[in-house]
Design a protein around this motif. Sequence first.
Motif, PDB file in Angstrom:
ATOM      1  N   GLY B  89       0.836  -1.191   0.000  1.00 13.63           N
ATOM      2  CA  GLY B  89       0.000   0.000   0.000  1.00 13.63           C
ATOM      3  C   GLY B  89       0.867   1.236   0.000  1.00 13.63           C
ATOM      4  N   ARG B  90       0.316   2.325  -0.525  1.00  9.09           N
ATOM      5  CA  ARG B  90       1.133   3.526  -0.632  1.00  9.09           C
ATOM      6  C   ARG B  90       0.339   4.753  -0.222  1.00  9.09           C
ATOM      7  NH1 ARG B  90       4.265   5.934  -5.936  1.00  9.09           N
ATOM      8  NH2 ARG B  90       5.191   7.670  -4.817  1.00  9.09           N
ATOM      9  N   LYS B  91       0.971   5.593   0.554  1.00  8.86           N
ATOM     10  CA  LYS B  91       0.381   6.877   0.890  1.00  8.86           C
ATOM     11  C   LYS B  91       1.205   7.958   0.230  1.00  8.86           C
ATOM     12  CE  LYS B  91       0.503   9.900   4.045  1.00  8.86           C
ATOM     13  NZ  LYS B  91       0.031  10.935   3.137  1.00  8.86           N
ATOM     14  N   PHE B  92       0.513   8.836  -0.504  1.00  7.90           N
ATOM     15  CA  PHE B  92       1.240   9.867  -1.235  1.00  7.90           C
ATOM     16  C   PHE B  92       1.683  10.988  -0.309  1.00  7.90           C
ATOM     17  CE2 PHE B  92      -1.366   7.883  -4.446  1.00  7.90           C
ATOM     18  CZ  PHE B  92      -0.501   7.765  -5.511  1.00  7.90           C
ATOM     19  N   GLN B  93       2.644  11.740  -0.808  1.00  7.69           N
ATOM     20  CA  GLN B  93       3.138  12.891  -0.071  1.00  7.69           C
ATOM     21  C   GLN B  93       2.008  13.900   0.144  1.00  7.69           C
ATOM     22  OE1 GLN B  93       6.736  14.161  -1.821  1.00  7.69           O
ATOM     23  NE2 GLN B  93       6.813  16.090  -0.733  1.00  7.69           N
ATOM     24  N   LYS B  94       1.305  14.220  -0.955  1.00  5.36           N
ATOM     25  CA  LYS B  94       0.143  15.100  -0.851  1.00  5.36           C
ATOM     26  C   LYS B  94      -1.042  14.186  -0.560  1.00  5.36           C
ATOM     27  CE  LYS B  94      -2.205  18.432  -3.805  1.00  5.36           C
ATOM     28  NZ  LYS B  94      -3.006  17.824  -4.876  1.00  5.36           N
ATOM     29  N   PRO B  95      -1.814  14.463   0.497  1.00  5.83           N
ATOM     30  CA  PRO B  95      -2.884  13.523   0.817  1.00  5.83           C
ATOM     31  C   PRO B  95      -3.820  13.352  -0.372  1.00  5.83           C
ATOM     32  CG  PRO B  95      -3.206  15.611   1.967  1.00  5.83           C
ATOM     33  CD  PRO B  95      -1.841  15.644   1.375  1.00  5.83           C
ATOM     34  N   THR B  96      -4.037  12.114  -0.783  1.00  4.88           N
ATOM     35  CA  THR B  96      -4.875  11.839  -1.929  1.00  4.88           C
ATOM     36  C   THR B  96      -6.017  10.935  -1.494  1.00  4.88           C
ATOM     37  OG1 THR B  96      -2.849  11.888  -3.207  1.00  4.88           O
ATOM     38  CG2 THR B  96      -4.814  11.150  -4.345  1.00  4.88           C
ATOM     39  N   VAL B  97      -7.159  11.525  -1.329  1.00  5.48           N
ATOM     40  CA  VAL B  97      -8.353  10.738  -1.008  1.00  5.48           C
ATOM     41  C   VAL B  97      -9.397  11.070  -2.064  1.00  5.48           C
ATOM     42  CG1 VAL B  97      -7.884  10.684   1.461  1.00  5.48           C
ATOM     43  CG2 VAL B  97      -9.220  12.564   0.516  1.00  5.48           C
ATOM     44  N   PHE B  98     -10.494  10.314  -2.070  1.00  3.42           N
ATOM     45  CA  PHE B  98     -11.537  10.580  -3.054  1.00  3.42           C
ATOM     46  C   PHE B  98     -12.445  11.660  -2.495  1.00  3.42           C
ATOM     47  CE2 PHE B  98     -10.525   5.954  -3.592  1.00  3.42           C
ATOM     48  CZ  PHE B  98      -9.623   6.172  -4.612  1.00  3.42           C
ATOM     49  N   GLU B  99     -12.183  12.891  -2.905  1.00  3.98           N
ATOM     50  CA  GLU B  99     -12.781  14.043  -2.257  1.00  3.98           C
ATOM     51  C   GLU B  99     -14.293  14.062  -2.327  1.00  3.98           C
ATOM     52  OE1 GLU B  99     -10.779  17.650  -2.452  1.00  3.98           O
ATOM     53  OE2 GLU B  99      -9.062  16.513  -1.708  1.00  3.98           O
ATOM     54  N   ASN B 100     -14.861  13.515  -3.382  1.00  2.00           N
ATOM     55  CA  ASN B 100     -16.312  13.598  -3.531  1.00  2.00           C
ATOM     56  C   ASN B 100     -17.048  12.420  -2.902  1.00  2.00           C
ATOM     57  OD1 ASN B 100     -16.847  16.096  -5.049  1.00  2.00           O
ATOM     58  ND2 ASN B 100     -15.390  15.149  -6.468  1.00  2.00           N
ATOM     59  N   HIS B 101     -16.293  11.482  -2.332  1.00  3.73           N
ATOM     60  CA  HIS B 101     -16.933  10.387  -1.616  1.00  3.73           C
ATOM     61  C   HIS B 101     -16.910  10.700  -0.126  1.00  3.73           C
ATOM     62  CE1 HIS B 101     -17.813   7.736  -4.837  1.00  3.73           C
ATOM     63  NE2 HIS B 101     -16.562   7.500  -5.189  1.00  3.73           N
ATOM     64  N   SER B 102     -17.850  10.098   0.597  1.00  2.00           N
ATOM     65  CA  SER B 102     -17.845  10.284   2.044  1.00  2.00           C
ATOM     66  C   SER B 102     -16.655   9.528   2.634  1.00  2.00           C
ATOM     67  CB  SER B 102     -19.149   9.765   2.639  1.00  2.00           C
ATOM     68  OG  SER B 102     -19.286   8.399   2.346  1.00  2.00           O
ATOM     69  N   VAL B 103     -16.332   9.876   3.873  1.00  2.00           N
ATOM     70  CA  VAL B 103     -15.176   9.273   4.523  1.00  2.00           C
ATOM     71  C   VAL B 103     -15.315   7.751   4.575  1.00  2.00           C
ATOM     72  CG1 VAL B 103     -13.980   9.076   6.735  1.00  2.00           C
ATOM     73  CG2 VAL B 103     -14.630  11.325   5.854  1.00  2.00           C
ATOM     74  N   ASP B 104     -16.496   7.270   4.937  1.00  2.00           N
ATOM     75  CA  ASP B 104     -16.627   5.805   5.055  1.00  2.00           C
ATOM     76  C   ASP B 104     -16.566   5.121   3.687  1.00  2.00           C
ATOM     77  OD1 ASP B 104     -19.076   6.680   4.263  1.00  2.00           O
ATOM     78  OD2 ASP B 104     -20.213   5.765   5.907  1.00  2.00           O
ATOM     79  N   THR B 105     -17.063   5.789   2.646  1.00  2.00           N
ATOM     80  CA  THR B 105     -16.955   5.191   1.312  1.00  2.00           C
ATOM     81  C   THR B 105     -15.490   5.082   0.894  1.00  2.00           C
ATOM     82  OG1 THR B 105     -19.083   6.140   0.708  1.00  2.00           O
ATOM     83  CG2 THR B 105     -17.682   5.398  -1.093  1.00  2.00           C
ATOM     84  N   ASN B 106     -14.712   6.103   1.238  1.00  7.12           N
ATOM     85  CA  ASN B 106     -13.281   6.045   0.943  1.00  7.12           C
ATOM     86  C   ASN B 106     -12.658   4.792   1.527  1.00  7.12           C
ATOM     87  OD1 ASN B 106     -11.564   8.410  -0.301  1.00  7.12           O
ATOM     88  ND2 ASN B 106     -13.383   9.341   0.591  1.00  7.12           N
ATOM     89  N   VAL B 107     -12.974   4.530   2.813  1.00  3.32           N
ATOM     90  CA  VAL B 107     -12.390   3.351   3.455  1.00  3.32           C
ATOM     91  C   VAL B 107     -12.949   2.075   2.822  1.00  3.32           C
ATOM     92  CG1 VAL B 107     -12.147   2.105   5.631  1.00  3.32           C
ATOM     93  CG2 VAL B 107     -12.028   4.601   5.592  1.00  3.32           C
ATOM     94  N   ALA B 108     -14.265   2.091   2.538  1.00  7.68           N
ATOM     95  CA  ALA B 108     -14.888   0.886   1.979  1.00  7.68           C
ATOM     96  C   ALA B 108     -14.287   0.539   0.620  1.00  7.68           C
ATOM     97  CB  ALA B 108     -16.390   1.096   1.853  1.00  7.68           C
ATOM     98  N   LEU B 109     -13.958   1.579  -0.183  1.00 16.49           N
ATOM     99  CA  LEU B 109     -13.383   1.307  -1.500  1.00 16.49           C
ATOM    100  C   LEU B 109     -12.010   0.670  -1.377  1.00 16.49           C
ATOM    101  CD1 LEU B 109     -14.341   4.434  -3.638  1.00 16.49           C
ATOM    102  CD2 LEU B 109     -15.073   2.075  -3.973  1.00 16.49           C
ATOM    103  N   ALA B 110     -11.308   0.990  -0.261  1.00 16.51           N
ATOM    104  CA  ALA B 110      -9.970   0.434  -0.088  1.00 16.51           C
ATOM    105  C   ALA B 110     -10.015  -0.973   0.503  1.00 16.51           C
ATOM    106  CB  ALA B 110      -9.143   1.350   0.811  1.00 16.51           C
TER     107      ALA B 110
END
Lengths: 535, 251, 383
Positions: B89-110
Motif C-alpha cells: 500500500g502507498r500513501k502519497f506525499q500530498k494527501p490523496t483521497v476521493f474528495e467527492n466520496h464520504s469518509v466511510d466510502t473512501n475506506v470501503a473502496l480500499a
Amino acid sequence: MPRTAIVAALLALLCAAAAPAHAAPVDDALAHFTADKFPETDRGIDELVASGAPTAPAVLGALGDGRLLFDPGSHRVYYAEASGALDDAATGARADGVAQGALKKVRLNNGIRSKLAAALGGLDLLSPDRAKRLAAADTAFHTPDPKSLAAIDAALGRETDPAAKAALLQARAAVVATSGAGPEADRLGAIATLTARGDGDALNYVNQAAAAPDASPAVKNAASAAASSIRFTLSLWQALQNAWYGLSLGSVLLLAAIGLAITFGVMGVINMAHGEMVMIGAYTTYLLQDLVAAHAPAWSEASLPIAVPAAFLVAGAIGVGIERTVIRFLYGRPLETLLATWGVSLILQQAVRTAFGPDNRPVSAPRFMAGSFHLGGLEITAGRMWIVVFTLAVFAALQVVLRATPFGLRMRAVTQNRRMASAMGISTGRIDALAFGLGSGIAGIAGVALSQIDNVSPNLGQSYIIDSFMVVVFGGVGNLWGTLVAALGLGIADKFLEPFAGAVLAKIAILVFIVLFIQKRPRGLFALKGRAVEA
Amino acid sequence: MTDPVLTSSLLYLDDVRVSFDGYKALRGLSLVLAPNEMRAIIGPNGAGKTTMMDVITGKTRPDEGTVFFGGSVDLTKRDEAEIAELGIGRKFQKPTVFENHSVDTNVALALKAPRGAFATLFGRAARDAREKVDGILRRIRLWDHRARRAGDLSHGQKQWLEIGMLLAQDPKLLLVDEPVAGMTDSETATTAELLREIARDHAVVVVEHDMAFVRDLGVKVTVLHEGAVLAEGPLDRVSADPRVVEVYLGR
Amino acid sequence: MQNHRTFGPRGLVFLAVLLAAAALVPASSLLTPAGSALHLSTYAVTLVGKYLCYALLALSLDLVWGYCGILCLGQGAFFALGGYAMGMYLMRQIGARGSYANPDLPDFMVFLNYHSLPWTWWGFSSFPYAVLMALAVPGALALVFGYFAFRSRVTGVYLSIITQALTYALLLAFFRNEMGFGGNNGLTDFKDILGHDVRSDGTRAALFATSCVALALGYVVAAAVTGSKFGQVTVAIRDAESRVRFLGYRVEHYKTLVFTLSAMMAGMAGALYVPQVGIINPGEFAPANSIEAVIWVAVGGRGTLVGAALGAVLVNWGKTYFTGAFPEYWLFLLGGLFVLVTLFLPQGILGLVDRLTARRRPGPPAERPVAPEEQVLPRPVAE
C-alpha cells in the motif's frame, strides 16, 4: 554512311549560312514569288528559309499578312511595313520612290498559310534571340513533324549555345523517333538522346520508335531498354515530386499547428478557437488587400507582406482578449477550457459570417507567388514554395523569440515553475496573456499564407483544428521541434499514401495511425520524460 | 524469478538505477526490509525517496536492478494494480483521497475485496465489511466524521483517512510518504502513535523530513543521498555520521 | 457508505414524467381532434421524440464524463453508428419500391453498379438483428478503442482529442461511396418499420412512446451503474485515478466497461432517432455534433444523469426556436452558452438548483455531506 552524310549536309548548310553576303540564293528564292503561282511561292518559302537571309523573317511575316508585293516588270520583291513604307525584300533597305500602285500582291492559299507557319517556326530556330531559339526548339520537340527536320538540321549547324544545341538535338530526336523513317543509326541516336531527357514525352516517343513498322530488332531492343530506363527515372522524379507535395502539405500543417504548439504545447491550454485565429488572419489579409487597392493601388503587390504583421496584431489582440476574459479563469481545468474555447470559436465564426457574409472572399496572389517552374523533373509552383519558405521562417523566428528574448525566457520560466517565476517578480498573468497572444498571432500569420491556397470563408479554421491538434500531440506536447518533424512527416506520409489509397483513405490512414501511435507513446514522438511531467 | 525464494526479506532492492532524460534519480540503490519491520527513510530533496517509492509500487520501471517482494515476486514486471493486490500500500506525499466520496466510502473502496469491474458492478458487499470499516474509522479517529465528504476534511484528517485506507487494504507493506508534512504538533504526535500501532502487524516504510517525528518513531533509519544509500542504522548513530551531517543534517 | 439509493426523489419524478408522457402524448396526438386544446400535432410529437433521443445520447455521455471523467468528443460516432444500423434495416424494408425497383439492392447500390448485397448488409432485413447491431457495433468499437486507449493510459485532453479524431475518421470514411453505406447522401426515403408506414401518425406516436421508454430504461441502467460500488470506483477514478490504481483496481477495465456501456446507449439513441427524422448521413459523425452533446450535459449538470437529459431537451428546444426565429443569433447563443456555463455554472442547472435549495435548508446538512459552496464537483483530473 548516314552519319557522315548528315555531317556533310550540316557543313554545307553552315557554309551557306555563314556567307550571307553572297546574295544569289536570296535573289533566287525571291524570284519564285514573282511567278505569281502557288507552287512557285511554295518553293520560294523553302529556299528563303534555307538561305538564312536576314530579311527572311520580315519577308515571310509580310507574306502571311498580305504585305508582300512584287513588281511584275522588274521582278523585284518588296514588303510593306506597318507604316506603309516599302522595303526591299533582298536587302531590307528602304525602297523609296517605288510606286506602290504598280506592285502586285503575292497571293496566298491555305496550303501556303500552313507552310508559312512551319517555316516561321523554323526561322525562330535561327533567331538571333537565344530565348526564342530555345522556345522554338521546345515547340519542335513537342510537335514533332518530319517536315521540320531540314530546318532543325540547318539550325543545328549554326547553333553555338550549348543549351540551345541540346534542345535542338532533342527536337531532332523526337522527329526521328516519331517519323518511323530514317537510317537505323540515326534512330538509335535519337533513342539515346531521348533516354537522356527521360521525361514522359521522351517515353512516348521512344515507344513510337519501337512501334514503327520498319523498326529493326536493334532499334526495338534499344527502345524497350530506353523505355524501362525512362520509367525508372520518371518514378524517381515522381517520388521526389510526392516528397515536395508532402513537404508543401506538411508546411501548411506546421503553419496551422505552430501557434497551437505554443498555446497547447507550452501553456497547456486547449484552444479550440485556434482555427478561428487562422480564419481571422485570412480575413485581415482580405480586408487589407481591399484597403490597399482602394487607397494605395501602387502598393497592391505589397499588401500580402503588409498583412503579415497586421494579421499577427489583430489575431494576437483577440487572443489576449480571450485569455483575459475566459481562459485565465480556467487554468488547470483543460477540459473546461476546451468547451469554453469551442464556444468562443462558434461566436467568432458567426461574427465573421454576420460581418462578411457566408461566402468565400477573394484574396489575389501577388505576382511573385504566381506561376511555376521546373527543377529537373520537378514541377514547383511559386506559391507553394513561398509558403514552405515562409513557414520555416516563422518557425525559426519563433525559436528565436522563445530562446533569445527576455519574454521567451520569462515565458519558459512561467511554464516550468509558475510559483517560482512569480516569486522572482515575473508577472505571470501578463506572461500568460502575452504567450496566448503570441500563439494566436502566429495562427493569424498562418491565415495570411493559407488565404493563398484555401477559401477565405468563416469555416476556414474548422478544417485545420483537428489536424493541428493531431500534429502537436503526435510531435510531443511542449516540443516545437517535435511539431516540426510531425507536421512534415505527416504531410509527406499523406502524399505518399495518396497515389495508392486516394486522398480520403490516406487521410483516414493517417488519423488511425496517430490514434494507434498515441496508444504506444501517449506523449508523442519527442516526449519529455520524468517525474515532473507526470505530476 | 525462477528461484522460488531468493531472500527471506519482505522487500529486497539491489542496485536499482533510474534515470529521466539523463538525470540519474537513483544510482544503485539497495535496501532490504524484514517482514514487519518499520523503517524511516530520510534524505535531502532529490535524494530519490519518491522515485524509490515509484519503483516499488510499479509507477516507474527501473533501468537496471532487482526489486523483489516476499522473497520471490519480481516487482519490476508488474503494474500498480498488481502490486497493490500483492499487498503493498502507498500513501502519497500530498494527501490523496476521493474528495467527492464520504469518509466511510473512501475506506470501503480500499477494503480488501474482489477488485474486478464485474464484481463491483454486480457483487454485494461482504457481510463483515461494515464492521471492518467501522473498526478502521475508530482506529484513525475519524468515526465522528464518517458521513462527511472527504474533501471537507482538514489536512491532517485527510492524512489519517489515507492511512486508514491503507489499513483497509490490509497490505503486507505500507509505504508512507511524509505523513506529517503540514501537521500541527498534536496531529503529528497522534500520527506517530498511529503509525507505531500499525507497525505492530505490518511492515512500514516512512519517508519523512521531520527529525523529531523520526526520533519519535524510534526505528532504524536509512539515509539516502543522490540516489543511493549514504548511511543506515539507529538515528543517533546515523546523525553522528559526519557525511550525513554534511549533506543533510548540518544544513 | 454504500447506500444504494439508486433513484433519488428527482429520479423517480423523472421516470414518472417519462412514463406518463409515453402514455399521454400518443393519446393526445391520436385520439383528440386536430383543433382540440389537448391535441399535439405529429410534427410536435416527432420533434419532442427527437429531443428524447438526444436526451438518451446526453445520458450516455454523462455516464462516462460526469461519472468517470472521460470527456468523449466522439460520442456522436456511436450515435451515428446506431443510426446507420437502423437505417440499413429501414433501407432493406423498401424492397422493390425504390426508384430502380430492385428487390435486393437499395437504390444507391443499383446506381453505383453493385451486383450483390455487400456482406456488411447481410441480416439487416431482420429487425432484431438491426437492433442488436445498433448496440453491438458501437459497443464493439468502444470496447476495442477504449481497451487500447485506457490500457495505454491515454487520459484527459489526449483522450478527448483522439476520440475526436475517431469520429472525424469515421466521417471521412462514411463519405466514401466505396464503404457501401450510401456515401454523401446517406440512407433515406424510408418506407416501413415493422410493417408500418414510418410517416404515419400512429407510427410516429409509437416511436415517441418507445423513445420515452428507452430513455427511462437508459436512466434506470445508468442510475443502477452509478449507484453501485462500480459507480463509486468510477467516480474515484475521475477524481484521483492513480490512487485507485494503487488500491489495486484495474482502472482500464473499469473505464473500458463504462465506455462500452455508454457507447451502446448512444447507439440505441441513434437507432431511435433515424426512423423519426427519416434520414441518416455522414454529417452525423461531424465532430461538432459530439461537442454540442457535451454542452447539453454541461448545461443540465454533469454527474446528475437527470440533468444531462434535461439539458439536451432544453438546448435543443432553444435551437429549434432560435434557428426559426433568429437564425443569425443561434450560434452566438450556443457559443455564449459554452463560455458562460463553463465559467459561471460549472455544475449546470441542477447543480445551481441543489445549491439554492441547500442554502434554504436550516442548519448543517446532516444527510448531505457536501458543503455546497465548496462543491466544485466534477473537476476531472487531466493528467
